[in-house]
Write an enzyme that holds these catalytic residues in place. Structure first.
Site, PDB file in Angstrom:
ATOM      1  N   ARG A 210      30.209  53.656 -19.401  1.00 16.64           N
ATOM      2  CA  ARG A 210      29.791  54.173 -19.314  1.00 16.64           C
ATOM      3  C   ARG A 210      28.453  54.223 -20.881  1.00 16.64           C
ATOM      4  O   ARG A 210      27.281  54.367 -20.319  1.00 16.64           O
ATOM      5  CB  ARG A 210      29.601  55.365 -19.670  1.00 16.64           C
ATOM      6  CG  ARG A 210      30.609  55.616 -17.702  1.00 16.64           C
ATOM      7  CD  ARG A 210      31.714  57.635 -18.345  1.00 16.64           C
ATOM      8  NE  ARG A 210      32.044  57.263 -16.921  1.00 16.64           N
ATOM      9  CZ  ARG A 210      33.362  57.579 -17.048  1.00 16.64           C
ATOM     10  NH1 ARG A 210      34.068  58.614 -18.082  1.00 16.64           N
ATOM     11  NH2 ARG A 210      33.888  58.402 -15.765  1.00 16.64           N
ATOM     12  N   PHE A 226      29.822  55.313  -6.555  1.00 13.67           N
ATOM     13  CA  PHE A 226      30.904  55.199  -6.359  1.00 13.67           C
ATOM     14  C   PHE A 226      30.978  55.806  -7.523  1.00 13.67           C
ATOM     15  O   PHE A 226      31.082  55.940  -8.642  1.00 13.67           O
ATOM     16  CB  PHE A 226      32.303  53.919  -6.395  1.00 13.67           C
ATOM     17  CG  PHE A 226      32.423  52.959  -5.674  1.00 13.67           C
ATOM     18  CD1 PHE A 226      32.852  53.194  -3.578  1.00 13.67           C
ATOM     19  CD2 PHE A 226      31.501  51.776  -5.416  1.00 13.67           C
ATOM     20  CE1 PHE A 226      32.705  52.332  -3.210  1.00 13.67           C
ATOM     21  CE2 PHE A 226      31.195  50.657  -4.681  1.00 13.67           C
ATOM     22  CZ  PHE A 226      31.997  50.815  -3.333  1.00 13.67           C
ATOM     23  N   ASP A 248      28.216  58.758  -3.027  1.00 10.70           N
ATOM     24  CA  ASP A 248      29.976  58.559  -3.432  1.00 10.70           C
ATOM     25  C   ASP A 248      30.553  59.547  -1.849  1.00 10.70           C
ATOM     26  O   ASP A 248      29.370  59.619  -1.309  1.00 10.70           O
ATOM     27  CB  ASP A 248      30.565  59.650  -4.574  1.00 10.70           C
ATOM     28  CG  ASP A 248      32.069  59.483  -4.245  1.00 10.70           C
ATOM     29  OD1 ASP A 248      32.259  58.408  -5.498  1.00 10.70           O
ATOM     30  OD2 ASP A 248      32.887  60.145  -3.345  1.00 10.70           O
ATOM     31  N   SER A 249      31.314  58.534  -1.406  1.00  9.84           N
ATOM     32  CA  SER A 249      32.088  58.992   0.118  1.00  9.84           C
ATOM     33  C   SER A 249      31.997  60.753  -0.205  1.00  9.84           C
ATOM     34  O   SER A 249      33.215  61.372   0.830  1.00  9.84           O
ATOM     35  CB  SER A 249      32.745  58.808   0.796  1.00  9.84           C
ATOM     36  OG  SER A 249      33.859  57.881  -0.290  1.00  9.84           O
ATOM     37  N   ASP A 298      31.569  50.545  -8.894  1.00  7.11           N
ATOM     38  CA  ASP A 298      32.635  51.501  -9.841  1.00  7.11           C
ATOM     39  C   ASP A 298      33.795  51.422  -8.635  1.00  7.11           C
ATOM     40  O   ASP A 298      33.887  52.554  -8.120  1.00  7.11           O
ATOM     41  CB  ASP A 298      32.274  52.077 -10.825  1.00  7.11           C
ATOM     42  CG  ASP A 298      33.818  52.097 -11.516  1.00  7.11           C
ATOM     43  OD1 ASP A 298      34.719  51.222 -11.130  1.00  7.11           O
ATOM     44  OD2 ASP A 298      33.739  53.302 -12.172  1.00  7.11           O
ATOM     45  N   CYS A 338      38.876  47.421 -10.724  1.00  7.70           N
ATOM     46  CA  CYS A 338      40.431  48.137 -11.468  1.00  7.70           C
ATOM     47  C   CYS A 338      41.388  47.560 -10.737  1.00  7.70           C
ATOM     48  O   CYS A 338      42.594  48.329 -10.954  1.00  7.70           O
ATOM     49  CB  CYS A 338      40.389  50.109 -11.082  1.00  7.70           C
ATOM     50  SG  CYS A 338      39.732  50.310 -10.255  1.00  7.70           S
TER      51      CYS A 338
HETATM   52  N1  SAH Z   1      32.233  55.474 -11.356  1.00 10.55           N
HETATM   53  C1  SAH Z   1      33.073  57.207 -11.063  1.00 10.55           C
HETATM   54  C2  SAH Z   1      34.708  56.260 -10.771  1.00 10.55           C
HETATM   55  C3  SAH Z   1      34.377  55.990  -8.784  1.00 10.55           C
HETATM   56  S1  SAH Z   1      36.073  55.996  -8.578  1.00 10.55           S
HETATM   57  C4  SAH Z   1      33.353  57.558 -13.071  1.00 10.55           C
HETATM   58  O1  SAH Z   1      32.647  56.976 -13.485  1.00 10.55           O
HETATM   59  O2  SAH Z   1      34.001  58.973 -12.588  1.00 10.55           O
HETATM   60  C5  SAH Z   1      35.971  55.551  -6.918  1.00 10.55           C
HETATM   61  C6  SAH Z   1      35.021  56.801  -6.063  1.00 10.55           C
HETATM   62  O3  SAH Z   1      34.695  55.702  -5.400  1.00 10.55           O
HETATM   63  C7  SAH Z   1      35.273  57.699  -6.189  1.00 10.55           C
HETATM   64  O4  SAH Z   1      35.281  59.122  -6.401  1.00 10.55           O
HETATM   65  C8  SAH Z   1      35.502  57.782  -4.336  1.00 10.55           C
HETATM   66  O5  SAH Z   1      35.573  58.689  -3.817  1.00 10.55           O
HETATM   67  C9  SAH Z   1      35.237  56.856  -4.211  1.00 10.55           C
HETATM   68  N2  SAH Z   1      34.825  56.680  -3.140  1.00 10.55           N
HETATM   69  C10 SAH Z   1      35.451  55.646  -2.002  1.00 10.55           C
HETATM   70  N3  SAH Z   1      35.684  54.458  -1.020  1.00 10.55           N
HETATM   71  C11 SAH Z   1      34.039  54.760  -0.732  1.00 10.55           C
HETATM   72  C12 SAH Z   1      33.136  54.264  -0.149  1.00 10.55           C
HETATM   73  N4  SAH Z   1      33.542  53.477   1.003  1.00 10.55           N
HETATM   74  N5  SAH Z   1      32.148  54.782   0.071  1.00 10.55           N
HETATM   75  C13 SAH Z   1      31.504  55.345  -1.355  1.00 10.55           C
HETATM   76  N6  SAH Z   1      32.342  56.181  -1.905  1.00 10.55           N
HETATM   77  C14 SAH Z   1      33.524  55.433  -2.012  1.00 10.55           C
END
Ligand code: SAH
Length: 394
Positions: A210, A226, A248-249, A298, A338
């Site tokens: 980050r 995400f 984010d979803s 991510d 990941c």
């Molecule tokens: N970048 C974040 C961590 C991401 S974790 C950080 O720095 O903290 C992955 C995230 O993706 C989760 O919050 C989950 O809700 C979201 N997610 C999973 N599938 C998704 C999709 N199809 N569209 C949007 N968000 C999604």
């Protein structure tokens, strides 16, 4: 202590300090160990190999934890292991950061134990029957070593199922964490909800990435896909991003992100939050002719196992292709995986396919990895799961 003899030729991995013995490698179990019992593992020729946790339900029949035959696996052994793991994180914790991973399972010689520190609270994931058996001892050692306000069990991971363990989610010691606990990372404040948040509440494995990414975002138009509770969004704002769009979803993720923007007194006019599926949203941006200077991708783990690799590769490729198409010429794409099953070379290959499909020339300008509190034992490459590339898209 029950003794286990391996099949002829199956001792190699254990000798090389790999911590997993698969059930197919067992020649003979001398006795009837219970799940979670510490057993002594020998090669076919009788040579001592290691001590490990037995589990009759798991594909990994023994999780090795100690290769020195003279060591006794008692409370002081656990105390030493835990103290060593905690001490090795000391340099991460300071005025700017009061959250990190203190214990990372096999990497810290405690297979199946994860301990995360969130300010004055600890969140545990117990993912092996061996650790489950000594849970009370571990809580006691952590309590006396760290004097936390509360220790919380957040073991609702599918991995527990493989070990025949039930899902746990509750207080182990002390007080319950508040609904929104305030933690600090890179000088930024986050509200985290340990009980309901994803994973153990916060993705501390992206702490360094980050900060690195943020250093490229001054005066830039950033898209954080995400976003969860806003790790990349908030660091970008702290570094003077012109605007940030976070997608984010999850409604809880977006709500928490909004709280975090206010908590840090960032200019809310600079931020757009969108609760949506990222793939859909990227297509919508393309249709609307939107573009960005910096995009972060991510996603969650697309490949939970090797068998899911082909499908995951297609998903990563498509996601990256969509991201590349939304960048201004010379824009930056920070793209992560990941999935332990996708190694860095495979990931580069997938991104190369995405670039070809997008008709873009792409330069790798930096590689991302997991931080020091998620160490990778040289003998256990499975522990290396987080990787990323910073790309300049021409
Ligand atoms: N970048 C974040 C961590 C991401 S974790 C950080 O720095 O903290 C992955 C995230 O993706 C989760 O919050 C989950 O809700 C979201 N997610 C999973 N599938 C998704 C999709 N199809 N569209 C949007 N968000 C999604």
């Amino acid at each position: 202590m029950v003794e286990i003899i391996l099949k002829r030729g199956k001792e190699k991995a254990a000798i090389q300090r790999h911590p997993w013995v698969f059930s197919g490698a067992l020649e003979k179990v001398k006795g009837k160990p219970n799940d979670g019992d510490v057993v002594k593992v020998f090669a076919f020729d009788g040579e001592f190999l290691a001590y490990g946790y037995f589990n009759g339900n798991s594909r990994v029949a023994v999780r090795l934890l100690e290769w020195n035959e003279d060591q006794i696996i008692d409370q002081s052994w656990y105390q030493n292991r835990l103290k060593q793991a905690i001490a090795s994180r000391a340099f991460i914790l300071n005025d700017e950061t009061n959250t990190c991973r203190l214990v990372f399972s096999e990497a810290d010689f405690l297979p199946g134990l994860i301990v995360d520190k969130y300010a004055d609270f600890l969140s545990l994931q117990i993912l092996s029957s061996g650790i489950e058996r000594v849970k009370n001892d571990i809580v006691e050692i952590l309590r006396s070593a760290l004097n936390p306000k509360g220790i919380f069990d957040k073991s609702d991971a599918t991995a527990r199922g493989h070990e025949g363990l039930h899902i746990e989610n509750g207080l182990l010691w002390g007080e319950n964490p508040p609904e929104f606990l305030e933690v600090k990372e890179n000088g930024i404040i986050y509200h985290i909800n340990i009980a309901e948040g994803q994973k153990s509440g916060f993705y501390c494995d992206q702490r360094d990435n980050r900060k690195i990414l943020a250093s490229y975002t001054k005066d830039k138009k950033v898209l954080d896909c995400f976003s969860y509770s806003g790790g990349f969004s908030l660091n970008s704002l702290a570094n003077g991003a012109k605007s940030v769009t976070s997608v984010d979803s999850s409604a809880l993720a977006i709500d928490t992100l909004k709280q975090n923007i206010e908590l840090n007194k960032f200019d809310t006019n600079k931020v757009t939050t969108i609760q949506s599926d990222v793939n859909k949203q990227l297509r919508a941006f393309a249709a609307a002719g939107e573009s960005f200077d910096v995009i972060v991708l991510d996603p969650p783990k697309y490949a939970p196992s090797r068998s899911a690799l082909d499908r995951a590769a297609r998903a990563y490729k498509d996601l990256n292709r969509l991201g590349m198409l939304l960048l201004e010429k010379g824009g930056l794409l920070a793209t992560f995986s990941c999935s332990g099953a996708v190694d860095i070379e495979t990931f580069k290959q997938i991104v190369a396919w995405a670039a070809l499909d997008a008709g873009k020339e792409v330069q790798i300008i930096k590689q991302f990895c997991q931080p020091e509190d998620h160490p990778v034992r040289i003998s256990f490459s499975e522990g290396e799961y987080l990787k990323g590339l910073l790309l300049r898209v021409l």
